[in-house]
Design a protein around this motif. Structure first.
Motif, PDB file in Angstrom:
ATOM      1  N   GLU A  33     -24.554   5.250  24.398  1.00  0.00           N
ATOM      2  CA  GLU A  33     -25.067   6.148  25.429  1.00  0.00           C
ATOM      3  C   GLU A  33     -25.405   5.414  26.722  1.00  0.00           C
ATOM      4  OE1 GLU A  33     -28.351   7.832  23.390  1.00  0.00           O
ATOM      5  OE2 GLU A  33     -27.151   9.407  22.431  1.00  0.00           O
ATOM      6  N   GLU A  34     -25.675   4.122  26.691  1.00  0.00           N
ATOM      7  CA  GLU A  34     -25.979   3.337  27.887  1.00  0.00           C
ATOM      8  C   GLU A  34     -24.727   2.721  28.498  1.00  0.00           C
ATOM      9  OE1 GLU A  34     -27.916   3.108  25.157  1.00  0.00           O
ATOM     10  OE2 GLU A  34     -29.476   4.336  26.105  1.00  0.00           O
ATOM     11  N   GLY A  35     -23.563   2.956  27.914  1.00  0.00           N
ATOM     12  CA  GLY A  35     -22.314   2.413  28.456  1.00  0.00           C
ATOM     13  C   GLY A  35     -21.989   1.031  27.968  1.00  0.00           C
ATOM     14  N   ALA A  36     -22.654   0.564  26.902  1.00  0.00           N
ATOM     15  CA  ALA A  36     -22.343  -0.762  26.351  1.00  0.00           C
ATOM     16  C   ALA A  36     -21.150  -0.632  25.402  1.00  0.00           C
ATOM     17  CB  ALA A  36     -23.545  -1.327  25.614  1.00  0.00           C
ATOM     18  N   LEU A  37     -20.283  -1.625  25.481  1.00  0.00           N
ATOM     19  CA  LEU A  37     -19.088  -1.630  24.634  1.00  0.00           C
ATOM     20  C   LEU A  37     -19.461  -1.977  23.201  1.00  0.00           C
ATOM     21  CD1 LEU A  37     -15.982  -1.502  24.435  1.00  0.00           C
ATOM     22  CD2 LEU A  37     -15.954  -3.974  24.929  1.00  0.00           C
ATOM     23  N   LEU A  38     -19.101  -1.084  22.252  1.00  0.00           N
ATOM     24  CA  LEU A  38     -19.348  -1.319  20.833  1.00  0.00           C
ATOM     25  C   LEU A  38     -18.095  -1.834  20.114  1.00  0.00           C
ATOM     26  CD1 LEU A  38     -21.440   1.881  19.993  1.00  0.00           C
ATOM     27  CD2 LEU A  38     -22.263  -0.418  20.553  1.00  0.00           C
ATOM     28  N   PHE A  39     -16.928  -1.326  20.545  1.00  0.00           N
ATOM     29  CA  PHE A  39     -15.690  -1.733  19.868  1.00  0.00           C
ATOM     30  C   PHE A  39     -14.531  -1.478  20.819  1.00  0.00           C
ATOM     31  CE2 PHE A  39     -11.847  -0.863  17.424  1.00  0.00           C
ATOM     32  CZ  PHE A  39     -11.804  -1.948  16.557  1.00  0.00           C
ATOM     33  N   ALA A  40     -13.559  -2.375  20.785  1.00  0.00           N
ATOM     34  CA  ALA A  40     -12.379  -2.198  21.632  1.00  0.00           C
ATOM     35  C   ALA A  40     -11.132  -2.573  20.840  1.00  0.00           C
ATOM     36  CB  ALA A  40     -12.469  -3.034  22.887  1.00  0.00           C
ATOM     37  N   ASP A  41     -10.144  -1.681  20.798  1.00  0.00           N
ATOM     38  CA  ASP A  41      -8.828  -1.987  20.209  1.00  0.00           C
ATOM     39  C   ASP A  41      -7.849  -2.035  21.375  1.00  0.00           C
ATOM     40  OD1 ASP A  41      -6.342  -2.061  18.932  1.00  0.00           O
ATOM     41  OD2 ASP A  41      -7.082  -0.953  17.197  1.00  0.00           O
ATOM     42  N   GLY A  42      -7.701  -3.194  21.975  1.00  0.00           N
ATOM     43  CA  GLY A  42      -6.899  -3.375  23.155  1.00  0.00           C
ATOM     44  C   GLY A  42      -7.639  -4.251  24.153  1.00  0.00           C
ATOM     45  N   ALA A  43      -6.935  -4.892  25.017  1.00  0.00           N
ATOM     46  CA  ALA A  43      -7.538  -5.842  25.964  1.00  0.00           C
ATOM     47  C   ALA A  43      -7.870  -5.163  27.279  1.00  0.00           C
ATOM     48  CB  ALA A  43      -6.567  -7.003  26.200  1.00  0.00           C
ATOM     49  N   GLY A  44      -8.821  -5.779  28.041  1.00  0.00           N
ATOM     50  CA  GLY A  44      -9.107  -5.345  29.401  1.00  0.00           C
ATOM     51  C   GLY A  44     -10.262  -4.381  29.556  1.00  0.00           C
ATOM     52  N   PHE A  45     -10.885  -3.936  28.482  1.00  0.00           N
ATOM     53  CA  PHE A  45     -12.000  -2.983  28.602  1.00  0.00           C
ATOM     54  C   PHE A  45     -13.254  -3.716  29.094  1.00  0.00           C
ATOM     55  CE2 PHE A  45      -9.275  -0.733  25.540  1.00  0.00           C
ATOM     56  CZ  PHE A  45      -9.238   0.534  26.114  1.00  0.00           C
ATOM     57  N   ASP A  46     -14.061  -3.008  29.908  1.00  0.00           N
ATOM     58  CA  ASP A  46     -15.317  -3.577  30.412  1.00  0.00           C
ATOM     59  C   ASP A  46     -16.338  -3.625  29.286  1.00  0.00           C
ATOM     60  OD1 ASP A  46     -14.355  -3.826  33.033  1.00  0.00           O
ATOM     61  OD2 ASP A  46     -14.801  -1.694  33.448  1.00  0.00           O
ATOM     62  N   ARG A  47     -17.136  -4.714  29.313  1.00  0.00           N
ATOM     63  CA  ARG A  47     -18.173  -4.842  28.299  1.00  0.00           C
ATOM     64  C   ARG A  47     -19.285  -3.815  28.516  1.00  0.00           C
ATOM     65  NH1 ARG A  47     -18.535  -8.771  24.836  1.00  0.00           N
ATOM     66  NH2 ARG A  47     -16.992 -10.471  24.846  1.00  0.00           N
ATOM     67  N   ALA A  48     -19.494  -3.446  29.749  1.00  0.00           N
ATOM     68  CA  ALA A  48     -20.521  -2.437  30.053  1.00  0.00           C
ATOM     69  C   ALA A  48     -20.011  -1.587  31.199  1.00  0.00           C
ATOM     70  CB  ALA A  48     -21.853  -3.096  30.409  1.00  0.00           C
ATOM     71  N   VAL A  49     -20.187  -0.290  31.085  1.00  0.00           N
ATOM     72  CA  VAL A  49     -19.744   0.662  32.105  1.00  0.00           C
ATOM     73  C   VAL A  49     -20.922   1.580  32.380  1.00  0.00           C
ATOM     74  CG1 VAL A  49     -18.089   2.451  32.722  1.00  0.00           C
ATOM     75  CG2 VAL A  49     -17.386   0.561  31.223  1.00  0.00           C
TER      76      VAL A  49
END
Length: 526
Positions: A80-96
């Motif tokens: 809910e705060e925009g923190a990255l919990l899991f990513a399947d793929g490269a390039g996603f922001d750690r926090a949005v």
């Protein structure tokens, strides 16, 4: 060997051509399908519906959802705060920042965002943002907003109530955050009840990537050539089995016949025309074998003929020469000279009769032997012939029982030749039977032919002689010491055949008869 006619050469070639064309079309379709399948597997679209419906998403087992991504898909999970919990793929922001994620269109709402850079004059930047909304029934709504260089809304609105956007919000709104990709979001609730945001990313193929994929898929198209060659080879092999092999069998049979071996092709198979050639060859081979057998038989008969002629001539000539030498040398007493001269004259007469028989036989066997026929009542002819020969029959001590109907029966006959044939039968009966023998001469009129039976109740003909009795130099007894030449019945058969009739020895004569010859003559028309 007669079989149901099927499969001509033209039909075989036409069927093979059509089948080959269909096979080529099938191969082309299969290669095209394999090529499409390969391309689909190289760049398979992500299955977002399947991913969102999978229970593993709420349970937090995100790593199991990779199978839905295809080639260009990727996803990330934010709290809910925009923190990255899991990513399947490269390039996603750690926090949005939460506001940036909220600018991403919701998956399934049918919203598409397009952004264009405008020239506001005097170096001022402007941004045109267009939001297309599709309702799924063919309806479409469009909202437009113009932003200045600071991303403040100058004109219009996108329906979200915002008057300005941060750079991160604008990047996520327009998809510029990720180059050549489409973004969408979906909200879901985790197993612990907390809210989660799923960021979906679908990358597009660039021209370079597309060309690379085409180059990599070239091996699929290259399959067509070996498959074509394989199919062509199978069809050629099939045609060879259907055409070349039967022709080779025919060729081998012809060579065998040329080498003197009696060979049959049988059912050589193949098209109808080749089978007919095989059947014709077998018929020809059978006729050739029969001809060869007949030739051998004629050669044997010719050798026997020469031997018989030599035997029949040698005996009287030897007697004549011996008696003449004895007379010339003075070895014959005066009292015996007259008897010796009588013996020489008798043997000379026998030799003359034998020579006449040879001459008559050779004339009947000549291709130019012709009859001089006229319309004759055969019943009246037989009665006249028997009247002429009655004294001879009576003097020989034979009795005669004629059975000739009074009703006329007309045939086209050569009277002289027919009388000659009947004389031969009568002479044989008188010569080979003893006194008291009874002769039978009968005539019957049938459908289209007259049947004459000449029979006797004498000694009969030995069974070993019955099958060859009409051959030249065959007599009714095993010894060739009688006065007969053995040519009479051969001449008689030839005369009857020239009349269009026939003669045969009845294997089962009527009771009280030992020998019965059956002659047939066709009735004259009209």
């Amino acid at each position: 060997m007669k079989k149901t006619e099927k499969g001509g050469l033209f039909g075989l070639l036409a069927r093979q051509y059509l089948l080959f064309s269909l096979a080529m079309l099938a191969i082309a379709a299969a290669v095209f399908a394999a090529w499409n399948l390969y391309l689909d597997r190289l760049w398979r679209a992500a299955d977002w519906y399947g991913l969102l419906a999978d229970p593993a998403l709420a349970k937090g087992r995100y790593e199991t959802l990779h199978r839905y991504l295809g080639q260009g898909g990727a996803f990330a999970v934010y709290d809910e705060e925009g923190a990255l919990l899991f990513a399947d793929g490269a390039g996603f922001d750690r926090a949005v920042e939460p506001g940036a994620l909220a600018c991403v269109p919701v998956w399934g709402d049918g919203v598409q965002i397009d952004a264009y850079e405008l020239d506001g004059g005097e170096g001022a930047a402007r941004h045109l943002v267009v939001a297309h909304t599709h309702d799924g029934t063919g309806g479409e709504a469009t909202r437009t907003a113009v932003l200045d260089g600071g991303l403040r809304v100058l004109l219009g609105d996108l329906g979200d109530g915002r008057t300005a956007y941060t750079p991160a919000e604008y990047a996520y709104l327009t998809g510029a955050r990720f180059e050549n990709a489409l973004l969408a979001r979906a909200a879901f609730t985790a197993a612990d009840g907390s809210g989660r945001t799923l960021l979906l990313r679908e990358s597009f193929l660039t021209d370079g990537q597309y060309q690379q994929i085409l180059n990599r898929s070239g091996w699929v198209a290259a399959l067509f050539l070996p498959l074509f060659l394989l199919t062509a080879g199978l069809f050629i092999r099939h045609l060879r089995r259907r055409i070349a092999q039967p022709l080779e069998a025919l060729g081998a049979a012809v060579e065998a016949q040329a080498a003197g071996r009696d060979v049959r092709v049988g059912d050589c198979g193949g098209p109808r025309e080749i089978r007919r050639i095989g059947e014709s060859f077998d018929r020809f081979a059978a006729l050739l074998a029969e001809s060869e057998a007949e030739r051998k038989r004629l050669d044997e008969g010719r050798q026997k003929l020469i031997a018989d002629i030599s035997h029949d001539i040698k005996t009287p000539v030897t007697v004549i020469c011996g008696a003449a030498d004895a007379l010339c040398d003075g070895k014959v007493p005066a009292a015996e000279r007259q008897r010796t001269l009588e013996m020489i004259r008798g043997k000379a007469r026998d030799l003359a009769r034998l020579t006449d028989a040879f001459h008559e036989y050779s004339k009947t066997q000549h291709p130019r032997f012709e009859l001089h026929t006229r319309r004759v009542d055969v019943c009246e002819f037989l009665r006249a012939w028997l009247a002429e020969r009655y004294d001879e029959i009576d003097l020989a001590g034979f009795s005669l029982e004629p059975a000739i109907p009074e009703t006329p029966a007309f045939c086209m006959v050569d009277e002289w030749q027919l009388r000659r044939a009947l004389d031969n039968l009568l002479s044989n009966a008188v010569r080979h039977n003893r006194l008291g023998t009874q002769l039978f001469v009968e005539l019957e009129v049938g459908a289209g032919a007259v049947t004459v039976r000449v029979a006797d109740n004498g000694a009969g003909i030995p069974p070993a002689r019955r099958k060859t009795i009409f051959e030249p130099f065959v007599t009714g007894s095993d010894a060739r010491t009688g006065a007969g030449s053995g040519l009479g019945l051969a001449i008689t058969r030839r005369i009857l055949e020239k009349h269009g009739g026939a003669i045969r020895l009845n294997d089962r004569p009527a009771p009280g008869r030992a020998t019965e010859f059956v002659l047939t003559l066709p009735l004259a028309e009209g």
